[in-house]
Design a protein around this motif. Sequence first.
Motif, PDB file in Angstrom:
ATOM      1  N   ASP A 193       7.307   1.209  -3.342  1.00 55.62           N
ATOM      2  CA  ASP A 193       6.932  -0.166  -3.036  1.00 55.62           C
ATOM      3  C   ASP A 193       8.041  -1.143  -3.421  1.00 55.62           C
ATOM      4  OD1 ASP A 193       4.491   0.668  -2.075  1.00 55.62           O
ATOM      5  OD2 ASP A 193       3.410   0.274  -3.936  1.00 55.62           O
ATOM      6  N   MET A 194       8.647  -0.926  -4.564  1.00 55.96           N
ATOM      7  CA  MET A 194       9.698  -1.817  -5.036  1.00 55.96           C
ATOM      8  C   MET A 194      10.913  -1.763  -4.113  1.00 55.96           C
ATOM      9  SD  MET A 194      11.488  -1.916  -8.816  1.00 55.96           S
ATOM     10  CE  MET A 194       9.920  -2.304  -9.586  1.00 55.96           C
ATOM     11  N   SER A 224       0.842  -1.192   0.000  1.00 53.69           N
ATOM     12  CA  SER A 224       0.000   0.000   0.000  1.00 53.69           C
ATOM     13  C   SER A 224       0.873   1.236   0.000  1.00 53.69           C
ATOM     14  CB  SER A 224      -0.899  -0.003   1.246  1.00 53.69           C
ATOM     15  OG  SER A 224      -0.099  -0.049   2.407  1.00 53.69           O
ATOM     16  N   ALA A 225       0.336   2.357  -0.420  1.00 53.81           N
ATOM     17  CA  ALA A 225       1.092   3.605  -0.459  1.00 53.81           C
ATOM     18  C   ALA A 225       1.594   3.936   0.933  1.00 53.81           C
ATOM     19  CB  ALA A 225       0.196   4.725  -0.971  1.00 53.81           C
ATOM     20  N   PRO A 226       2.753   4.559   1.047  1.00 54.66           N
ATOM     21  CA  PRO A 226       3.344   4.821   2.363  1.00 54.66           C
ATOM     22  C   PRO A 226       2.476   5.732   3.211  1.00 54.66           C
ATOM     23  CG  PRO A 226       4.476   6.051   0.643  1.00 54.66           C
ATOM     24  CD  PRO A 226       3.568   5.094  -0.041  1.00 54.66           C
ATOM     25  N   VAL A 227       2.369   5.372   4.473  1.00 59.14           N
ATOM     26  CA  VAL A 227       1.645   6.202   5.437  1.00 59.14           C
ATOM     27  C   VAL A 227       2.627   6.564   6.541  1.00 59.14           C
ATOM     28  CG1 VAL A 227      -0.247   6.306   7.084  1.00 59.14           C
ATOM     29  CG2 VAL A 227      -0.526   5.014   4.942  1.00 59.14           C
ATOM     30  N   PHE A 228       2.865   7.833   6.724  1.00 57.91           N
ATOM     31  CA  PHE A 228       3.841   8.280   7.709  1.00 57.91           C
ATOM     32  C   PHE A 228       3.183   8.413   9.071  1.00 57.91           C
ATOM     33  CE2 PHE A 228       7.211   8.827   4.869  1.00 57.91           C
ATOM     34  CZ  PHE A 228       6.706   9.317   3.682  1.00 57.91           C
ATOM     35  N   ALA A 229       3.886   7.923  10.068  1.00 57.81           N
ATOM     36  CA  ALA A 229       3.375   8.013  11.429  1.00 57.81           C
ATOM     37  C   ALA A 229       3.447   9.446  11.918  1.00 57.81           C
ATOM     38  CB  ALA A 229       4.202   7.110  12.349  1.00 57.81           C
ATOM     39  N   GLN A 230       2.764   9.696  12.997  1.00 58.29           N
ATOM     40  CA  GLN A 230       2.813  11.021  13.590  1.00 58.29           C
ATOM     41  C   GLN A 230       4.249  11.324  14.009  1.00 58.29           C
ATOM     42  OE1 GLN A 230       0.258  13.150  13.829  1.00 58.29           O
ATOM     43  NE2 GLN A 230      -1.052  11.692  12.738  1.00 58.29           N
TER      44      GLN A 230
END
Length: 281
Positions: free
Chosen positions: A68-69, A18-24
Amino acid sequence: MTRPHLLAAALIAVPMLSAPVFAQGGEGADQVVATVDGQDITLGQMIVMKQSIQDPAMADLPDPALWDMMLDQLIRQTAVAASAEETAAVRAQLELQRRNTLASAAVTQIADGEPTDEELQAAYDRFFADQGSVTEYNAAHILVETEEEANALKAEVDGGAEFGAVAEANSTGPSGPNQGDLGWFTADQMVPPFAEAVAAMEPGAVSDPVQTEFGWHVIKLNETRLREAPPLEEVRAELTQMVLREKVEAEIARLVEGAQIEKTEGVDPALLSQTDLLEAN
């Protein structure tokens, strides 16, 4: 299929994450983007990995696909690395890579920024302005093995023979086929006896035989000119590189001089060939 192709095929076959999700907490280089058995993979590692890509096809991928790669490859690498046996060879290579990376970073920091105008002017004065004008000579010569031959050919020229024709017919040097033409040169480009003879001549004159380590020369001076030092702006790029290099060398010397260095005495240099030592744990 070659190894790079196998690697590419393996990466393509893995379903995209999945597309990157940055943490707080922001997106600094230390931002953790994944963990593998407690080992962090950071945003900084991803950025450095992207910088190292040499395949144009990969470099041109959209950021989400490339993300992703690369992340999948780093996850695989981290999982495999954890299974490796840490031998003396592995420890040595890791430490060498670490030092090399840190040293390269230090050099980059030292050389960061452009030299000041004052630094460039000082470098210019050292290498160009103090030299002033330099005399250049345009000459031709006839080179033979003996003084007798040189005297005979000089007599031919004095008697009206064309210098270039005599040189072409008799000179043993590489310039002979070109009628003895040497083009433009400065005194320091020639052996001393030849340079001294040319410096004492007037344009149009033909010298008496001059002996050098190459044989006997009859020289004709065609013309002279003064070569002025180039303007600073013309050599700014070269001076910039020189000043930066000197800064780096001076800082390296300062750091080495200030370091506490202790060399172990008595280690046999022949141990360099004992590669079996690297197999130890």
